[in-house]
Write a protein that holds these residues in place. Structure first.
Motif, mmCIF file in Angstrom:
data_model
loop_
_atom_site.group_PDB
_atom_site.id
_atom_site.type_symbol
_atom_site.label_atom_id
_atom_site.label_comp_id
_atom_site.label_asym_id
_atom_site.label_seq_id
_atom_site.Cartn_x
_atom_site.Cartn_y
_atom_site.Cartn_z
ATOM 1 N N ASN A 84 57.824 42.263 37.572
ATOM 2 C CA ASN A 84 57.471 43.140 38.824
ATOM 3 C C ASN A 84 56.588 44.190 38.367
ATOM 4 O OD1 ASN A 84 57.716 42.931 41.703
ATOM 5 N ND2 ASN A 84 58.803 45.028 41.269
ATOM 6 N N ARG A 87 52.709 44.946 38.967
ATOM 7 C CA ARG A 87 52.389 45.177 40.399
ATOM 8 C C ARG A 87 51.318 46.332 40.346
ATOM 9 N NH1 ARG A 87 55.230 47.339 45.214
ATOM 10 N NH2 ARG A 87 53.632 46.838 46.970
ATOM 11 N N PHE A 113 60.548 34.259 41.035
ATOM 12 C CA PHE A 113 59.470 35.415 41.517
ATOM 13 C C PHE A 113 58.651 34.985 42.219
ATOM 14 C CE2 PHE A 113 61.146 36.260 37.198
ATOM 15 C CZ PHE A 113 61.855 37.576 37.546
ATOM 16 N N ILE A 116 55.488 37.143 43.904
ATOM 17 C CA ILE A 116 54.506 37.663 42.941
ATOM 18 C C ILE A 116 53.260 36.741 43.229
ATOM 19 C CG2 ILE A 116 53.982 38.129 40.728
ATOM 20 C CD1 ILE A 116 56.856 39.163 40.140
ATOM 21 N N THR A 127 50.009 39.199 43.553
ATOM 22 C CA THR A 127 49.587 40.157 42.516
ATOM 23 C C THR A 127 49.297 39.380 41.179
ATOM 24 O OG1 THR A 127 52.093 40.649 41.850
ATOM 25 C CG2 THR A 127 50.714 42.045 43.774
#
Length: 256
Positions: A84, A87, A113, A116, A127
């Motif tokens: 994460n 990002r 995840f 994401i 992202t």
């Protein structure tokens, strides 16, 4: 071109979250180990290997302002759970970062995840762009083409990928068996960075005896032991090693 060992600690780091240092002397800074990640810095790109749970701390320590690609070795939490923190690099560039993983790791990342990789709203876009890890991936350094070769190894009950950079450096952070058919790729390198959890047998990792045996076979100019548990104190371990072998420490930087 530089290769930085961002973190060299085993799955809970040193000290563990409960403060346990094991055999490690807390007065030696080289015994403070975050979880395993590494960074290849070329004139063109920053390529990250794994996103450890300590990634934020690692990136801040080294003042890393961009990440161009990410290569995942395998699916375990100590290699993936800092994902994460990528990002912020998307926010800066507004471009999805290409990440590369094998089939099992890709499945794990998408399940764990999903936010994401999928855009759920304008405020929270995807992202990262997930790609299949190829056998060879390329970057550039001073207009020279640099090859990064991925090779599958056993890591207990899962497979892991190690990476050979420009036929000079091999990074093998998690391994219990290297297949003999691949030995030829690892011989006579400038640097061999190899898993070494502790002294005793472990089903998923090399121990010190395993690591030293494979170093004798591969004959690198220099070998560096990583994925070090609290069992392994830096100074004590260093005294046991041949001259061309040393324990890793967070921030160890190699010139390629």
């Amino acid at each position: 071109m530089k290769f930085i060992i961002l973190g060299c600690g085993s799955s809970m780091g040193v000290p563990r979250p409960d403060g346990f240092f094991g055999n490690c002397d807390p007065n030696n800074k080289k015994n403070y180990r975050t979880r395993c990640s590494a960074l290849l810095k070329t004139t063109d790109e920053n390529i990250l290997i794994d996103t450890s749970p300590d990634l934020r701390q690692q990136l801040l320590r080294h003042k890393i302002k961009k990440i161009n690609k990410v290569l995942f070795s395998h699916m375990h939490g100590d290699q993936t759970h800092g994902i994460n923190d990528l990002r912020s690099f998307y926010i800066n560039s507004r471009k999805q970062i290409n990440v590369y993983a094998d089939k099992d790791t890709s499945k794990y990342l998408k399940n764990s995840f999903s936010y994401i990789f999928k855009s759920y709203s304008k405020e929270y876009p995807a992202t990262l762009n997930l790609n299949k890890l190829p056998k060879n991936i390329y970057t550039k350094n001073k207009n020279k083409k640099i090859n990064i070769q991925s090779i599958e190894v056993e890591h207990g009950k899962v497979n892991s990928n190690c990476f050979i950079i420009d036929k000079k450096l091999a990074y093998i952070s998690d391994v219990s068996k290297i297949f003999k058919k691949d030995f030829k790729y690892f011989k006579n390198l400038k640097y061999l960075i190899i898993d070494c959890l502790w002294y005793n047998f472990h089903p998923s990792h090399f121990n010190l005896e395993n690591s030293l045996n494979i170093i004798k076979i591969f004959k690198p100019k220099k070998a560096i032991l990583t994925n070090l548990s609290p069992v392994l104190d830096y100074k004590v371990l260093k005294k046991l090693l041949p001259k061309n072998v040393l324990p890793a420490y967070d921030g160890l930087t190699l010139e390629l």
